[in-house]
Design a protein around this motif. Sequence first.
Motif, PDB file in Angstrom:
ATOM      1  N   MET A 278      26.599  -3.192 -49.286  1.00 34.31           N
ATOM      2  CA  MET A 278      26.716  -1.833 -49.805  1.00 34.31           C
ATOM      3  C   MET A 278      27.943  -1.170 -49.206  1.00 34.31           C
ATOM      4  SD  MET A 278      22.715  -0.647 -49.479  1.00 34.31           S
ATOM      5  CE  MET A 278      23.061   0.930 -50.276  1.00 34.31           C
ATOM      6  N   PRO A 279      28.450  -0.106 -49.837  1.00 44.25           N
ATOM      7  CA  PRO A 279      29.589   0.614 -49.247  1.00 44.25           C
ATOM      8  C   PRO A 279      29.192   1.235 -47.908  1.00 44.25           C
ATOM      9  CG  PRO A 279      29.325   1.169 -51.562  1.00 44.25           C
ATOM     10  CD  PRO A 279      28.108   0.393 -51.182  1.00 44.25           C
ATOM     11  N   GLY A 280      30.093   1.191 -46.978  1.00 46.08           N
ATOM     12  CA  GLY A 280      29.869   1.738 -45.644  1.00 46.08           C
ATOM     13  C   GLY A 280      30.840   1.103 -44.681  1.00 46.08           C
ATOM     14  N   PHE A 281      30.527   1.168 -43.395  1.00 41.70           N
ATOM     15  CA  PHE A 281      31.374   0.473 -42.425  1.00 41.70           C
ATOM     16  C   PHE A 281      30.489  -0.497 -41.629  1.00 41.70           C
ATOM     17  CE2 PHE A 281      29.968   4.245 -40.147  1.00 41.70           C
ATOM     18  CZ  PHE A 281      29.653   3.783 -38.874  1.00 41.70           C
ATOM     19  N   VAL A 282      31.070  -1.652 -41.294  1.00 42.95           N
ATOM     20  CA  VAL A 282      30.305  -2.697 -40.622  1.00 42.95           C
ATOM     21  C   VAL A 282      30.437  -2.558 -39.109  1.00 42.95           C
ATOM     22  CG1 VAL A 282      30.342  -4.388 -42.473  1.00 42.95           C
ATOM     23  CG2 VAL A 282      32.262  -4.284 -40.880  1.00 42.95           C
ATOM     24  N   ILE A 283      29.349  -2.904 -38.419  1.00 45.89           N
ATOM     25  CA  ILE A 283      29.349  -3.025 -36.961  1.00 45.89           C
ATOM     26  C   ILE A 283      29.128  -4.494 -36.660  1.00 45.89           C
ATOM     27  CG2 ILE A 283      28.316  -2.262 -34.800  1.00 45.89           C
ATOM     28  CD1 ILE A 283      27.292  -0.320 -37.736  1.00 45.89           C
ATOM     29  N   THR A 284      30.017  -5.091 -35.919  1.00 48.00           N
ATOM     30  CA  THR A 284      29.930  -6.522 -35.654  1.00 48.00           C
ATOM     31  C   THR A 284      28.917  -6.789 -34.548  1.00 48.00           C
ATOM     32  OG1 THR A 284      31.756  -6.373 -34.077  1.00 48.00           O
ATOM     33  CG2 THR A 284      32.302  -6.950 -36.339  1.00 48.00           C
ATOM     34  N   ALA A 285      28.117  -7.832 -34.719  1.00 48.60           N
ATOM     35  CA  ALA A 285      27.198  -8.293 -33.683  1.00 48.60           C
ATOM     36  C   ALA A 285      27.924  -9.337 -32.855  1.00 48.60           C
ATOM     37  CB  ALA A 285      25.938  -8.871 -34.310  1.00 48.60           C
ATOM     38  N   LEU A 286      28.105  -9.054 -31.567  1.00 47.20           N
ATOM     39  CA  LEU A 286      28.872  -9.925 -30.688  1.00 47.20           C
ATOM     40  C   LEU A 286      27.963 -10.650 -29.713  1.00 47.20           C
ATOM     41  CD1 LEU A 286      31.825  -7.514 -29.795  1.00 47.20           C
ATOM     42  CD2 LEU A 286      31.784  -9.279 -31.554  1.00 47.20           C
ATOM     43  N   SER A 287      28.418 -11.797 -29.266  1.00 45.18           N
ATOM     44  CA  SER A 287      27.760 -12.527 -28.191  1.00 45.18           C
ATOM     45  C   SER A 287      28.476 -12.191 -26.882  1.00 45.18           C
ATOM     46  CB  SER A 287      27.825 -14.035 -28.471  1.00 45.18           C
ATOM     47  OG  SER A 287      29.169 -14.477 -28.468  1.00 45.18           O
ATOM     48  N   PRO A 288      27.926 -12.559 -25.713  1.00 44.51           N
ATOM     49  CA  PRO A 288      28.602 -12.231 -24.450  1.00 44.51           C
ATOM     50  C   PRO A 288      30.019 -12.779 -24.330  1.00 44.51           C
ATOM     51  CG  PRO A 288      26.337 -12.876 -24.037  1.00 44.51           C
ATOM     52  CD  PRO A 288      26.595 -13.141 -25.480  1.00 44.51           C
ATOM     53  N   ASP A 289      30.313 -13.908 -25.007  1.00 42.67           N
ATOM     54  CA  ASP A 289      31.670 -14.465 -24.943  1.00 42.67           C
ATOM     55  C   ASP A 289      32.575 -13.935 -26.057  1.00 42.67           C
ATOM     56  OD1 ASP A 289      30.420 -15.722 -27.021  1.00 42.67           O
ATOM     57  OD2 ASP A 289      30.484 -17.731 -26.123  1.00 42.67           O
ATOM     58  N   GLY A 290      32.118 -12.909 -26.811  1.00 40.57           N
ATOM     59  CA  GLY A 290      32.961 -12.257 -27.804  1.00 40.57           C
ATOM     60  C   GLY A 290      32.897 -12.839 -29.193  1.00 40.57           C
ATOM     61  N   HIS A 291      32.057 -13.816 -29.448  1.00 41.60           N
ATOM     62  CA  HIS A 291      31.934 -14.390 -30.794  1.00 41.60           C
ATOM     63  C   HIS A 291      31.177 -13.434 -31.709  1.00 41.60           C
ATOM     64  CE1 HIS A 291      32.485 -18.730 -29.160  1.00 41.60           C
ATOM     65  NE2 HIS A 291      33.645 -18.205 -29.554  1.00 41.60           N
ATOM     66  N   ILE A 292      31.641 -13.325 -32.945  1.00 42.94           N
ATOM     67  CA  ILE A 292      30.951 -12.511 -33.947  1.00 42.94           C
ATOM     68  C   ILE A 292      29.848 -13.352 -34.555  1.00 42.94           C
ATOM     69  CG2 ILE A 292      31.177 -11.202 -36.086  1.00 42.94           C
ATOM     70  CD1 ILE A 292      34.096 -10.721 -35.431  1.00 42.94           C
ATOM     71  N   THR A 293      28.594 -12.907 -34.374  1.00 45.11           N
ATOM     72  CA  THR A 293      27.447 -13.677 -34.856  1.00 45.11           C
ATOM     73  C   THR A 293      26.850 -13.107 -36.138  1.00 45.11           C
ATOM     74  OG1 THR A 293      25.950 -12.369 -33.486  1.00 45.11           O
ATOM     75  CG2 THR A 293      26.862 -14.375 -32.510  1.00 45.11           C
ATOM     76  N   GLY A 294      27.233 -11.902 -36.517  1.00 45.03           N
ATOM     77  CA  GLY A 294      26.714 -11.276 -37.721  1.00 45.03           C
ATOM     78  C   GLY A 294      27.290  -9.881 -37.862  1.00 45.03           C
ATOM     79  N   MET A 295      26.950  -9.207 -38.956  1.00 48.01           N
ATOM     80  CA  MET A 295      27.424  -7.850 -39.194  1.00 48.01           C
ATOM     81  C   MET A 295      26.328  -7.033 -39.854  1.00 48.01           C
ATOM     82  SD  MET A 295      31.362  -8.211 -40.554  1.00 48.01           S
ATOM     83  CE  MET A 295      32.650  -8.958 -39.560  1.00 48.01           C
ATOM     84  N   GLN A 296      26.339  -5.751 -39.529  1.00 44.91           N
ATOM     85  CA  GLN A 296      25.411  -4.829 -40.170  1.00 44.91           C
ATOM     86  C   GLN A 296      26.196  -3.639 -40.721  1.00 44.91           C
ATOM     87  OE1 GLN A 296      22.253  -2.566 -37.971  1.00 44.91           O
ATOM     88  NE2 GLN A 296      20.890  -3.956 -39.041  1.00 44.91           N
ATOM     89  N   ILE A 297      25.815  -3.180 -41.904  1.00 36.15           N
ATOM     90  CA  ILE A 297      26.526  -2.087 -42.574  1.00 36.15           C
ATOM     91  C   ILE A 297      25.820  -0.779 -42.289  1.00 36.15           C
ATOM     92  CG2 ILE A 297      27.321  -1.177 -44.790  1.00 36.15           C
ATOM     93  CD1 ILE A 297      27.183  -4.018 -45.896  1.00 36.15           C
ATOM     94  N   ALA A 298      26.579   0.219 -41.815  1.00 30.66           N
ATOM     95  CA  ALA A 298      26.092   1.593 -41.715  1.00 30.66           C
ATOM     96  C   ALA A 298      26.435   2.293 -43.023  1.00 30.66           C
ATOM     97  CB  ALA A 298      26.738   2.312 -40.530  1.00 30.66           C
TER      98      ALA A 298
END
Length: 863
Positions: free
Chosen positions: A164-184
């Motif tokens: 959906m339209p919005g802005f994404v917040i990246t889900a990070l792991s402790p070593d900085g890897h992007i594991t997923g995204m969620q849209i606000a």
Amino acid sequence: MKRQYTSKGFPCPICNKTHGCAIRENSLIECLRSFSQHDAPAGYRFIALLRNDMGGLFASVDSNAYLTTESKRDTRRQHYVKQKNLLSIPERDRDFRSILQECTKTLSLQHSSHLHEDRQLTIKEINWLEALGWVRTWKPGTYAPDGIHSTLPGVSMTGKLLGMPGFVITALSPDGHITGMQIATLRNKPKYVWLSSNKDGGNGPQLPNEELPLFCWKHPNAKKIKTVILCEGALKSLLVAMFLWRQGRTDIAVIGTAGAARYGKKTLKDYLKQFRVKEIRLMPDAGAIDNPLITKANEATIYSCQKWRYRVSVGCWGQWHNKKHSDIDELLAANRQNEIQLQTSGIFLLKCHQANQIRKLLKLKCFHQISDKQVELRPESNVINNSKAVHSYYQNIQTFRKSDYKVVVTWENTTLRPEDFFALCPESIQKHLAQSEREWGMLYKLKLWLRRTIERYRPKKGFGESPTEKERNKAKNLPEFINYKPGKLPAIDACVHPPKIIFKQGQRWQVLKEAIAAGWKHILDKSPTGTFKSHDAGLATPMAFGVEKLWYFTSHARNITTQTVEQNYAYMDVRNDGMVWDTTPSGKKYLRWPVQGEKASTHGNCHRSKIFAVAREKNIDIDGVNNPICATCHLKEACSSAYGKGFGHRSLRRETLKHDRIRAHPDSAPQIEDYQWENCGNFWDEVMRTVQPISCVATQLSDIDRVVAELSIYYPEVNAQLINLWMILRQCLNGEIKQPLHGWNDAAVRELLPEPPDNLDEIIGIATETLYPKLEEILNTTSEYGSSLADLPSKIRKRFGDKTSEIIEKFKQDIILNWFIPFLQVWGKQRNGALRIEKVNYLSTLVTSATAKLLHLLLGTFI
């Protein structure tokens, strides 16, 4: 084969225990101690949770056992996930970063404005987050880079971006890897949406371990993480991290979850292991305990962390039960982090348990919630003859009271206190209740005692016959020790010296009430430690002792250790400009005064408190209702009606005085002229340490010289009468007269000094007029314009009033130590006190006299 339960000869294949577990007819294993595939040994697979989460259902890998509908659904789900070829964490990170570099490069003005205006981030912080790729505007329908398809969550089979339209917040792991995204989405429903290709035939947001991603925020420049904070929400956890890093706390990492306080156990355990921390802080949202689902999730998180050997504390700022309070991100945004108190996980779990009990009780037909913290009990008809039901009511009422609920009973169209309702029960039921419940037992014994003794002390009509001399002498010659018998305590006019009463455990209230009825006002309880003196004082009520209010005076009123006193007695806050949170060796938080050079960790309730402190150093007591320091303060009106940074002492004090039971330090009690102490009863905790009825003023040679100089200018004839006094005092202080080993006591000082002059009263009047500080000249800066600063509006007072630091400096320089007037009064024996000259750090004259306020509290009506 019938269901076979585990035994010593047949242990459970999953947990290897010998009782509780079972194997069904279809070879499925019911294990009561295992709950997931993580708990399954090699060769077995997890199928589903048992009813009420009592354990797990397992099967052998090679088994073709019959599965329930839920088990089949779970098996198909696992098979479906495996068929989708889930990407590994490095592969996810690579593809997500490709999308950020080519498709979602910026953050729109709308989204940037939302983060700045609604979420309190600065423009610099927003640009920094955008550059890191942690927040970006999402554009559904845009084609993803070549080679990225529905195996990556959020990408369709045709390569288009979903969501959906919005802005994404990246889900990070402790070593900085992007594991997923969620849209606000910035909508009311739904607010947040996971990037997923599930409905388009692709993969969902789940990680390869079948759990949802967590949002792990670690500062890029952090060298070592000391503390991990757990909180709900993708965006919320990012904001918490930003606000903490803004304060320089880059040694704190934040882990957020988007699953209603549920953290994937495997993922959380892995992340915590990578951080190598010992301390974890859980920050529940407002109203978390009142939501059973959130409560259960928080409990599970705490139990898991404790199982992994982490020390868990829970943040509290009054939000556990109140949804109107701020969440952790809103609290930090308002710079109110000093309000956070870290409670042990045990306290939080206890509150959760109590809340769960309250929810169960409110489902009963007899209890009805009539307001936020008030419950009404509507007993069934003729229930007072049912011992089992009455006992159940009592226990349930105690459960409500432990959670700070007020309980009333509606019986036969009358509203009663629970104690009055129980008093209506038959004597046999009351006796049974008294034997099993300590508090009601004390009340019941008091009730029986009252019947026997009320006639003894109640005034009779007429004068009656005068006692004979023999009877009078017999009454006075009482033994020193009396074994207490209900109804036979001697009256105050029946003995010359107060007797010592020996009573049994559980009779304290009874003895106190009878002693008060017999006319005794001052009662010293010398029972040894551990006999519930403070506990019983916490259970006392003003009505029981025939007064309007009860006060509990102690030297540590702020950090009380007795639970009943802490719960039932409202604390009277002291005037301060900030306190410091400290921790006992056992880990309990408490407030204390800051030492010199130490920064306060709480907001003060009076920005002029240091002026009062300087006045006390000058032996000037002006801490009354109409004191000039408060009268000229520009926050006077706000202080009387609200509470905030640097004001609110008067408002807090007024609200505390509304309670019928108050705990305080004796110095914080209202002044004699401002309060009706005649209708109060006072408990004194550790009386020898709490009661300090003597005030002492130490005078140096410089203080004497200032008094001599002032009198020489305005009243030289008075100085002429006191010339011998000045000479002897100076010779004692400058060493011309050799000091004895321990200094001069009162008798020795009076031998050295001359006799007081005949016109001492006149001299005291002149000294009072000349030397007593003119506070009006210091505080009332508008007097030269013909108007009083206290009568002007607050804005004018703020403009024309001096700063606190300037007033303090004037107090130190312009005001003379108030020692001479008390000295004259003690010297002339017009005031109880003593004179002494000694050397501790320096030679000084000590004037010791009684403190009027404390003596009034001691000699008034108190227990």
